[in-house]
Design a protein around this motif. Structure first.
Motif, PDB file in Angstrom:
ATOM      1  N   LYS A  56       0.855  -1.175   0.000  1.00  0.00           N
ATOM      2  CA  LYS A  56       0.000   0.000   0.000  1.00  0.00           C
ATOM      3  C   LYS A  56       0.899   1.235   0.000  1.00  0.00           C
ATOM      4  CE  LYS A  56      -3.773  -2.260   2.502  1.00  0.00           C
ATOM      5  NZ  LYS A  56      -4.606  -2.268   3.730  1.00  0.00           N
ATOM      6  N   GLN A  57       0.391   2.330  -0.539  1.00  0.00           N
ATOM      7  CA  GLN A  57       1.216   3.520  -0.723  1.00  0.00           C
ATOM      8  C   GLN A  57       1.858   3.985   0.575  1.00  0.00           C
ATOM      9  OE1 GLN A  57       1.765   5.147  -3.756  1.00  0.00           O
ATOM     10  NE2 GLN A  57       3.276   6.353  -2.645  1.00  0.00           N
ATOM     11  N   GLU A  58       1.076   4.028   1.652  1.00  0.00           N
ATOM     12  CA  GLU A  58       1.624   4.543   2.915  1.00  0.00           C
ATOM     13  C   GLU A  58       2.677   3.603   3.496  1.00  0.00           C
ATOM     14  OE1 GLU A  58      -2.507   2.716   3.723  1.00  0.00           O
ATOM     15  OE2 GLU A  58      -1.505   3.961   2.213  1.00  0.00           O
ATOM     16  N   ASP A  59       2.465   2.289   3.343  1.00  0.00           N
ATOM     17  CA  ASP A  59       3.454   1.323   3.831  1.00  0.00           C
ATOM     18  C   ASP A  59       4.738   1.418   3.021  1.00  0.00           C
ATOM     19  OD1 ASP A  59       1.672   0.319   5.719  1.00  0.00           O
ATOM     20  OD2 ASP A  59       0.857  -1.166   4.328  1.00  0.00           O
ATOM     21  N   LYS A 106      18.649 -13.190  -6.755  1.00  0.00           N
ATOM     22  CA  LYS A 106      18.328 -11.765  -6.730  1.00  0.00           C
ATOM     23  C   LYS A 106      16.821 -11.604  -6.615  1.00  0.00           C
ATOM     24  CE  LYS A 106      19.298  -7.425  -9.168  1.00  0.00           C
ATOM     25  NZ  LYS A 106      20.317  -6.918  -8.254  1.00  0.00           N
ATOM     26  N   VAL A 107      16.391 -10.882  -5.598  1.00  0.00           N
ATOM     27  CA  VAL A 107      14.977 -10.569  -5.412  1.00  0.00           C
ATOM     28  C   VAL A 107      14.758  -9.148  -5.917  1.00  0.00           C
ATOM     29  CG1 VAL A 107      13.061 -10.440  -3.802  1.00  0.00           C
ATOM     30  CG2 VAL A 107      14.929 -12.054  -3.375  1.00  0.00           C
ATOM     31  N   ASN A 108      13.939  -9.013  -6.942  1.00  0.00           N
ATOM     32  CA  ASN A 108      13.727  -7.730  -7.611  1.00  0.00           C
ATOM     33  C   ASN A 108      12.409  -7.084  -7.166  1.00  0.00           C
ATOM     34  OD1 ASN A 108      15.931  -7.889  -9.941  1.00  0.00           O
ATOM     35  ND2 ASN A 108      14.945  -9.888  -9.798  1.00  0.00           N
ATOM     36  N   ASN A 109      12.374  -5.762  -7.225  1.00  0.00           N
ATOM     37  CA  ASN A 109      11.164  -4.990  -6.917  1.00  0.00           C
ATOM     38  C   ASN A 109      10.624  -5.287  -5.518  1.00  0.00           C
ATOM     39  OD1 ASN A 109      11.430  -4.053  -9.516  1.00  0.00           O
ATOM     40  ND2 ASN A 109       9.775  -5.292 -10.351  1.00  0.00           N
ATOM     41  N   LEU A 110      11.491  -5.118  -4.543  1.00  0.00           N
ATOM     42  CA  LEU A 110      11.069  -5.337  -3.155  1.00  0.00           C
ATOM     43  C   LEU A 110       9.993  -4.352  -2.725  1.00  0.00           C
ATOM     44  CD1 LEU A 110      14.487  -5.908  -1.355  1.00  0.00           C
ATOM     45  CD2 LEU A 110      12.652  -7.575  -1.614  1.00  0.00           C
ATOM     46  N   ILE A 111      10.104  -3.119  -3.187  1.00  0.00           N
ATOM     47  CA  ILE A 111       9.215  -2.055  -2.704  1.00  0.00           C
ATOM     48  C   ILE A 111       8.333  -1.520  -3.821  1.00  0.00           C
ATOM     49  CG2 ILE A 111       9.133   0.183  -1.540  1.00  0.00           C
ATOM     50  CD1 ILE A 111      11.940  -0.474  -0.418  1.00  0.00           C
ATOM     51  N   PHE A 112       8.924  -1.287  -4.994  1.00  0.00           N
ATOM     52  CA  PHE A 112       8.181  -0.700  -6.106  1.00  0.00           C
ATOM     53  C   PHE A 112       7.977  -1.751  -7.194  1.00  0.00           C
ATOM     54  CE2 PHE A 112      10.767   2.697  -4.210  1.00  0.00           C
ATOM     55  CZ  PHE A 112       9.762   3.554  -3.791  1.00  0.00           C
TER      56      PHE A 112
END
Length: 222
Positions: A29-32, A195-201
């Motif tokens: 979620k955006q805030e997280d 490699k773990v990609n896009n953890l956040i975005f």
């Protein structure tokens, strides 16, 4: 999928967005996402194996010890290796077993770190007994053992990580060995980095660039 005709795939959070659009948005979620990004920026370039408290929303409900046992799902390939006379086909069967665990990479959630001394035991799964224990907390390190009438499997699981902002590199440092019981042939496995990609975005996905090396220590074949 026989017997499951007509099932509707729905968003568990109740949304009606297009699946592709939802995948691009990712799990946050955006805030997280914003608060986690602010917290993690200072760790870019660091080994975050045991120094960072991670939000629970990125975890799946199992521990790393249980995930280690998933490699036993296709252990019948080791049974075939033990029964095989051809040393090269033995290497084929053993290597096929080693790469089978990558089917689980479609699950991109992180397992929980076990506490020191925690154990996990799987009894008589297709004739296999598997047991693992967390033997170090900082850095996290696990030891596992499995066997049946055809093989003995031993692993010490230890990794080094490098956090890169929106991705993380994971380098295996442990040792994996398989001994075939019929004649004592020993195989050594060196897995590739992960490699773990896009953890956040974006949508999180996992890749393993590099080489996996399986060595027959008895014959020297690789």
């Amino acid at each position: 999928l026989v017997g499951y005709e007509g099932l509707e795939v729905v968003n568990p959070e109740g949304g009606t967005e297009d699946a592709e659009e939802e995948a691009r948005r990712g799990r946050w979620k955006q805030e997280d996402r914003d608060s986690y990004w602010k917290m993690m920026q200072k760790y870019i370039g660091s080994d975050v194996t045991s120094m960072v408290t991670l939000p629970v929303l990125i975890f799946e409900p199992m521990s790393m010890l249980q995930k280690m046992a998933e490699l036993m799902e296709y252990s019948y390939l080791l049974d075939l290796a033990d029964e095989c006379e051809d040393p090269y086909m033995r290497l084929v069967y053993t290597t096929s077993w080693a790469i089978s665990v990558y089917y689980a990479y479609q699950r991109t959630w992180k397992p929980f770190n076990p506490i020191l001394g925690e154990t996990y035991e799987m009894v008589n799964h297709g004739g296999i007994t598997f047991i693992a224990e967390q033997v170090s907390h900082h850095p996290p390190m696990s030891a596992g053992h499995a066997e049946n009438e055809h093989f003995i499997y031993d692993i010490s699981s230890k990794v080094k990580t490098k956090f890169l902002g929106n991705s993380i590199d994971i380098y295996p440092l442990g040792r994996t060995r398989v001994t075939l019981k019929r004649d004592g042939t020993v195989f050594d496995l060196v897995p590739p980095p992960t490699k773990v990609n896009n953890l956040i975005f974006g949508r999180t996905w996992v890749d393993s660039p590099g080489e996996m090396i399986m060595t027959n220590l008895t014959t020297g074949d690789k």
